[in-house]
Design a protein around this motif. Structure first.
Motif, short mmCIF file in Angstrom:
data_model
loop_
_atom_site.label_atom_id
_atom_site.label_comp_id
_atom_site.label_asym_id
_atom_site.label_seq_id
_atom_site.Cartn_x
_atom_site.Cartn_y
_atom_site.Cartn_z
N ARG A 136 0.85 -1.19 0.00
CA ARG A 136 0.00 0.00 0.00
C ARG A 136 0.88 1.24 0.00
O ARG A 136 1.80 1.35 0.81
CB ARG A 136 -0.89 -0.01 1.25
N HIS B 231 -3.99 0.78 -2.30
CA HIS B 231 -3.65 -0.62 -2.02
C HIS B 231 -3.46 -1.35 -3.35
O HIS B 231 -4.24 -1.18 -4.28
CB HIS B 231 -4.74 -1.29 -1.19
N THR C 113 2.32 2.56 3.36
CA THR C 113 1.42 2.55 4.52
C THR C 113 1.03 1.13 4.93
O THR C 113 0.33 0.96 5.93
CB THR C 113 0.15 3.38 4.25
N SER C 114 1.46 0.12 4.19
CA SER C 114 1.28 -1.27 4.61
C SER C 114 2.23 -2.14 3.79
O SER C 114 2.57 -1.80 2.66
CB SER C 114 -0.16 -1.74 4.41
N SER C 115 2.62 -3.27 4.38
CA SER C 115 3.56 -4.15 3.69
C SER C 115 3.53 -5.53 4.30
O SER C 115 2.98 -5.75 5.38
CB SER C 115 4.99 -3.58 3.78
N THR D 296 -0.05 -7.24 15.26
CA THR D 296 -0.63 -6.35 14.26
C THR D 296 -0.79 -7.11 12.95
O THR D 296 -0.01 -8.01 12.64
CB THR D 296 0.26 -5.12 14.09
N GLY E 202 -1.47 -6.17 9.19
CA GLY E 202 -0.85 -5.96 7.88
C GLY E 202 -1.47 -6.89 6.84
O GLY E 202 -2.69 -6.97 6.70
N THR E 203 -0.63 -7.64 6.14
CA THR E 203 -1.15 -8.58 5.15
C THR E 203 -1.73 -9.84 5.78
O THR E 203 -2.47 -10.58 5.13
CB THR E 203 -0.04 -9.01 4.17
N ASP F 140 -5.80 -4.48 13.30
CA ASP F 140 -5.33 -3.41 12.40
C ASP F 140 -6.37 -2.31 12.40
O ASP F 140 -7.57 -2.57 12.58
CB ASP F 140 -5.10 -3.92 10.97
N ASP G 97 -7.13 -0.59 9.79
CA ASP G 97 -7.69 -0.51 8.45
C ASP G 97 -8.69 -1.65 8.23
O ASP G 97 -8.30 -2.81 8.21
CB ASP G 97 -6.55 -0.60 7.43
N LEU H 34 -7.74 -4.16 5.41
CA LEU H 34 -6.64 -5.06 5.72
C LEU H 34 -7.11 -6.21 6.61
O LEU H 34 -6.71 -7.36 6.41
CB LEU H 34 -5.50 -4.30 6.39
N VAL I 68 4.09 -2.30 13.92
CA VAL I 68 4.01 -0.87 13.60
C VAL I 68 4.68 -0.15 14.76
O VAL I 68 4.68 -0.64 15.89
CB VAL I 68 2.57 -0.38 13.39
#
Length: 377
Positions: A70, A75, A91-93, A118, A120-121, A141, A143, A146, A183
């Motif tokens: 992202r 995204h 912003t995400s990985s 957290t 993430g993916t 998360d 988001d 996500l 994070v």
């Protein structure tokens, strides 16, 4: 699709076979969690679509590397084929697999530990589920997409941890033996201490630094720990689709401006994030500096910008001379950087190495080593 050989090669590249994390790494299909990602090109971030080139997909996702999914609000899952993004920060990985495992090792996770991570993916969550069983894992998360995507991908490989949309800096949904955050935060939220069981451990990184913090909950409701010797860097927590860039207006004004102060540095040009100890020391004394750099042939330039209007530009042509430094605004940012480098040159080390950590029950956070101490706001 034959992915298991690739996953076992990744595990062998990162871990010894006797590690308890070897099998989770060797048996978790990372490609399920990263069907698309952004690769940095010469001028822009470029979309990579795994199913369009399965060989390249396998090489990328089973390499020991971070894959950015992202950029700003963009995204990779939602981008059209051939898409590019010219501006924005990740912003995400899907984090470097060995770094995820290192964070888990720092947590000293036992077989019956209840762990908050957290999302993430979702790949790091999957590794933890393989190691412990999904019933002991909670994945959060901020988001909603996500969390939804990771939950569906975890379900598709038979893993069903508790997932939730939650701001990790606020109240947490339950009590845990371990909290592992990929994070970065600054400081550690008091809600983490409230959610940790007595003797529980938290592992995170301090935002704006390369410092890995481990701390164990103490009887008074605070925590004691240390800065680990290996550095790591993670994206900051966020509550919006993108990070704010409060120095953008300043950047437009000072890119090539003459400074109120013009000097020549005694040291070679340094981009501070490339030297985690120097960068971390500077960030502890002057939080929220924005670092930028550019290169045109042998001409290299580094900028330091601060939301209070302070700025510095250091420029050098070649590699033998010290850079010319322009500075402006209320504070001299490059002078502060030079003081950190002077200390490293004089003492041969910086006190962030092996610093002790104290977190009070109200979240007050102090680092100390010898006569040096700093309170992290």
């Amino acid at each position: 699709m034959e992915w298991k050989t690739h996953a076992r090669r990744l595990a062998a590249d990162v871990l010894r076979p006797e590690s308890r994390w070897y099998e989770p790494l060797a048996t978790t299909p990372r490609h399920v969690f990263v069907p698309r990602w952004w690769a940095r090109g010469d001028q822009a971030w470029e979309l990579r679509d795994g199913p369009s080139d399965s060989d390249a997909w396998m090489r990328a996702v089973y390499a020991h590397r971070t894959l950015v999914t992202r950029i700003g609000p963009h995204h990779a899952d939602h981008a059209g084929l051939g898409a590019t993004v010219f501006h924005g920060d990740p912003t995400s990985s899907s984090t470097l697999p060995g770094l995820v495992v290192a964070m888990y090792r720092h947590a000293m996770i036992a077989d019956d530990s209840r762990v908050l991570v957290t999302t993430g993916t979702g790949y790091g969550t999957a590794l933890l589920c393989r190691r412990l069983g999904a019933g002991l894992v909670t994945s959060l998360d901020v988001d909603p997409y996500l969390v939804k995507a990771a939950g569906e991908r975890l379900d598709s490989i038979g893993l069903h941890p508790h997932t939730a949309v939650c701001d990790i800096t606020g109240p947490l949904p339950g009590e845990f033996d371990r909290i592992v955050s990929t994070v970065s935060v600054r400081p550690v939220p008091p809600s983490w201490l409230a959610a940790l069981q007595p003797g529980g451990r938290l592992v995170t990184t301090l935002a704006g630094t390369g410092l890995v913090v481990t701390a164990d909950k103490t009887g008074d409701g605070g925590a004691m720990g240390r800065i680990e010797p290996d550095p790591a860097g993670f994206m900051r927590t966020r509550t919006a689709d993108d990070y704010e860039r409060p120095t953008d207006d300043l950047w437009e004004k000072i890119q090539g401006a003459d400074g109120d102060s013009v000097t020549t540095s005694r040291y070679p040009l340094l981009y501070p994030p490339d030297a985690w100890d120097v960068w971390s020391m500077l960030e502890l004394s002057m939080p929220d500096i924005d670092y930028r750099q550019a290169q045109d042939g042998d001409r290299r330039t580094v900028w330091l910008l601060h939301p209070d209007g302070s700025w510095a530009r250091a420029e050098v042509n070649g590699f033998l001379d010290g850079p010319t430094v322009h500075q402006g605004g209320p504070r001299r940012l490059w002078d502060a950087l030079e003081r950190v480098r002077n200390r490293l040159n004089r003492e041969g080390t910086l006190p962030v190495y092996g610093a002790r950590v104290r977190i009070d029950p109200d979240g007050a956070f102090t680092l100390s080593r010898g006569s040096w101490s700093v309170t992290v706001d």
